[in-house]
Enzyme design. Structure first.
Site, PDB file in Angstrom:
ATOM      1  N   ASP A 106     -19.260 -14.672 -19.953  1.00 41.71           N
ATOM      2  CA  ASP A 106     -19.849 -14.457 -18.781  1.00 41.71           C
ATOM      3  C   ASP A 106     -21.589 -15.163 -18.562  1.00 41.71           C
ATOM      4  OD1 ASP A 106     -17.882 -13.419 -18.399  1.00 41.71           O
ATOM      5  OD2 ASP A 106     -18.062 -11.894 -18.411  1.00 41.71           O
TER       6      ASP A 106
ATOM      7  N   GLU B  97       3.675 -10.883  -6.502  1.00 44.56           N
ATOM      8  CA  GLU B  97       2.353 -11.168  -7.295  1.00 44.56           C
ATOM      9  C   GLU B  97       2.892 -10.926  -8.808  1.00 44.56           C
ATOM     10  OE1 GLU B  97       2.743  -9.407  -4.420  1.00 44.56           O
ATOM     11  OE2 GLU B  97       1.957  -7.376  -4.698  1.00 44.56           O
TER      12      GLU B  97
ATOM     13  N   LYS C 251     -12.065 -13.170 -14.802  1.00 47.91           N
ATOM     14  CA  LYS C 251     -12.291 -13.921 -16.578  1.00 47.91           C
ATOM     15  C   LYS C 251     -11.410 -15.369 -16.858  1.00 47.91           C
ATOM     16  CE  LYS C 251     -14.335 -12.248 -20.582  1.00 47.91           C
ATOM     17  NZ  LYS C 251     -15.862 -11.453 -20.369  1.00 47.91           N
TER      18      LYS C 251
ATOM     19  N   HIS D 224       7.717  -7.778  -4.120  1.00 48.99           N
ATOM     20  CA  HIS D 224       5.946  -7.923  -4.273  1.00 48.99           C
ATOM     21  C   HIS D 224       6.336  -9.292  -5.158  1.00 48.99           C
ATOM     22  CE1 HIS D 224       4.457  -4.629  -3.569  1.00 48.99           C
ATOM     23  NE2 HIS D 224       4.915  -4.229  -3.741  1.00 48.99           N
TER      24      HIS D 224
ATOM     25  N   GLY E  87       0.638  -1.249   0.083  1.00 46.38           N
ATOM     26  CA  GLY E  87       0.001  -0.210  -0.412  1.00 46.38           C
ATOM     27  C   GLY E  87       1.056   1.528   0.084  1.00 46.38           C
TER      28      GLY E  87
ATOM     29  N   GLY F 168     -22.158 -13.997 -25.148  1.00 47.03           N
ATOM     30  CA  GLY F 168     -20.866 -14.101 -24.567  1.00 47.03           C
ATOM     31  C   GLY F 168     -20.152 -14.674 -23.571  1.00 47.03           C
TER      32      GLY F 168
ATOM     33  N   CYS G 177       5.397  -6.376   1.606  1.00 57.88           N
ATOM     34  CA  CYS G 177       5.713  -4.784   1.512  1.00 57.88           C
ATOM     35  C   CYS G 177       4.760  -4.062   2.987  1.00 57.88           C
ATOM     36  CB  CYS G 177       5.265  -3.795   0.481  1.00 57.88           C
ATOM     37  SG  CYS G 177       6.189  -2.567  -0.093  1.00 57.88           S
ATOM     38  N   TYR G 178       4.323  -3.692   2.371  1.00 60.31           N
ATOM     39  CA  TYR G 178       3.747  -2.296   3.180  1.00 60.31           C
ATOM     40  C   TYR G 178       2.664  -3.370   4.118  1.00 60.31           C
ATOM     41  CZ  TYR G 178       0.420   0.380   5.917  1.00 60.31           C
ATOM     42  OH  TYR G 178       0.037   1.366   7.024  1.00 60.31           O
TER      43      TYR G 178
END
Ligand code: XMP
Length: 515
Positions: free
Chosen positions: A229, A173, A371, A171, A57, A227, A84-85
């Site tokens: 979804d 990620e 998605k 990080h 953050g 579509g 991190c934060y």
């Protein structure tokens, strides 16, 4: 309601990459949810978390008003990984020391691992990691030992394996930390003791049971667009409640060649789903007559859509539930904090303004999926790849690819050209590097020569882009051969077209669609 699946809760302290943490955890086949750091504790408890990850953050732990560590995190006795934060917060909270670093560390760094166990099990002793911080740990809290360092951060990773508390300054990620997923997996498997049992099959089983519990013997309606979804939602709800689901597929006459038939084939003929097909082409084209302003077109189509859906839903009799293909990015982006309990809403709050006097309860089984996870569920449910891998397609359909007035004749021209563009690019791009491609029909006529005569024909613009998410895009570098084939085929096969151009603008400054 308490959830009994293994869940890791990610508390978001304002990181730009918090969603990515959730994705990485799920890639390890552990279910995760991202909640704001100040989410009501009962919401977090309802998920029965097996561990916590505290995101990064922008704040500094000493700043007035900086987000704090909620008490329930350490009180739970569950494993915690601070990033991190999150690491600085853990340190601050447990009596260690955090201070501004002399140099901010931003970008790639070489991490030297001091203890090749715990988080770093099975990893090499030197790793490339991504850093982005101003503060750093000067003194870890009592009970913690240093696990890794960089030149600028003597404590770049720390841990207290007894209490299963860990902190990392970098990080894991982001893709710039190539072994980040392995580190996250070590935390999930070793520290949290999770098995990684969250698979598409497990999700389907769980969701089918949840939809059955919610719906009971009620009736469900779903607006099927073809579509990804809405299609996956239809297949899932159908698996749960069978004939209690009715899908309404409104063909506005603005679909691509063969699209309506494909949707009907898949759902009604192959899956035996109750599908009301409404061919509203005349109604839409009538409403669009004389309309050439792009915003007006969208408005006319949106309003008409709602009206037709309402009419068809009323014909079905009492409808208790409305199933929708809402997915997780929609939920996160709207900062919705509601938990998965059903919410009774007036439908005009949703689906672009459904009728006010119809009272549905929402069924949203994909509400917590990204998605690509939705696509995997679709494949697992047996939907054909043409539907599951379908490119984004605008709600107003080909109307926003025909500049100026939409007429039957112009639709026919565009459809024929678009089918050629799609066939040629999909054949040349089996690995789907190109994100979206289509033809557009601008309001341009130009002079050409065909055979021995002069022609004055229409122009087709070909658009093909690479993109991650449609927010930004670059024009795709299609090969000369593909472009030549598309151009030759369109001019030869689509009556009235004598010129083809390729759109070489990125987004921004252009948009992907032409309107
Ligand atoms: P633009 O043209 O804004 O498009 O760069 C970004 C992405 O969104 C799709 N798009 C839409 N999708 N309803 C939708 O569901 C719409 O009205 C709509 N307009 C654009 C577009 O195809 C591209 O992928």
């Amino acid at each position: 309601m308490t959830i009994d699946r293994e869940t890791v809760v990610i508390l978001d302290f304002g990181s730009q990459t918090a969603q990515l943490i959730a994705r990485r955890v799920r890639e390890c086949q552990v279910y995760s949810e991202l909640l704001p750091a100040d989410a009501p504790p009962e919401d977090v408890q309802a998920l029965n978390p097996a561990g916590f990850i505290l995101s990064g953050g922008p704040a500094s732990v000493y700043e007035p008003g900086a987000p704090t560590l909620p008490d329930y995190v350490l009180a739970s006795g569950k494993p915690v990984l601070g990033i991190c934060y999150g690491m600085q917060l853990l340190t601050h909270h447990l009596g260690g020391e955090v201070a501004p670093a002399e140099r901010r560390e931003y970008g790639l760094a070489e991490l030297h691992v001091d203890k090749l166990d715990a988080l770093f099990r099975n990893l090499p002793d030197a790793l490339t990691v991504w850093m982005s911080h101003g503060d750093r740990i000067e003194q870890p809290p009592a009970g913690f030992r240093v696990l890794a360092h960089t030149d600028n951060s003597p404590i770049a990773a720390m841990g207290d394996p007894g209490r299963r508390l860990y902190g990392i300054q970098f990080h894991p990620e982001v893709v710039h930390t190539p072994r980040g997923c392995d580190l996250i997996r070590n935390f999930l498997h070793d520290a949290c003791g999770l098995r990684g049992a969250w698979t598409p099959g497990a999700f389907i089983e769980e969701s089918v049971a949840a939809v059955r519990r919610q719906v009971g013997d009620g009736q469900v309606a779903l607006g099927l667009s073809g579509g990804v979804d809405s299609s996956v939602t239809a297949a899932l709800v159908h698996r749960a409640v069978g004939d209690q689901l009715t899908c309404i597929f409104v063909d506005h006459g603005l679909l691509r060649a063969g699209e309506a038939d494909q949707v009907i084939d898949t759902f009604r003929r192959n899956m035996g789903l109750r599908l009301v097909f409404v061919d509203a082409t005349d109604e839409f084209l009538g409403a669009l007559r004389g309309v050439s302003d792009p915003e007006k077109k969208r408005q006319v189509i949106g309003e008409r859509f709602v009206r037709i859906f309402e009419r068809e839903a009323r014909k079905l009799g009492q409808i208790d539930f409305l199933a929708q293909g809402t997915i997780y990015p929609d939920v996160i982006e709207s900062a919705a904090r509601d938990r998965p309990h059903a919410k009774r809403i007036k439908t005009h709050h949703n689906v672009g303004g459904l009728p006010e006097d119809m009272d549905f309860e929402l069924v949203e089984p994909l509400r917590y999926l990204f998605k690509d996870e939705v696509r995997n569920i679709g494949l697992e449910l047996g939907l054909p790849a043409e539907i599951v891998r379908r490119q984004p397609f605008p709600g107003p359909g080909l109307a926003v690819r025909i500049l100026g007035e939409v007429t039957r004749k112009r639709l026919e021209t565009l459809r024929a050209a678009d089918a050629i563009v799609c066939t040629e690019i999909s054949a040349a791009d089996p690995k789907h590097h190109v994100w979206q491609y289509f033809a557009a029909l601008p309001l341009v006529r130009s002079v050409g020569v065909m055979g021995d005569g002069r022609s004055y024909g229409h122009l087709i613009a070909v658009r093909a882009v690479t993109s991650q998410d449609g927010m930004t895009a670059d024009w795709a570098r299609l090969s000369d051969e593909v472009l030549t084939r598309i151009s030759t085929r369109i001019v030869n096969e689509v009556p009235g077209v004598n010129r083809v151009v390729y759109d070489i603008t990125s987004k921004p400054p252009a948009t992907i669609e032409w309107e």
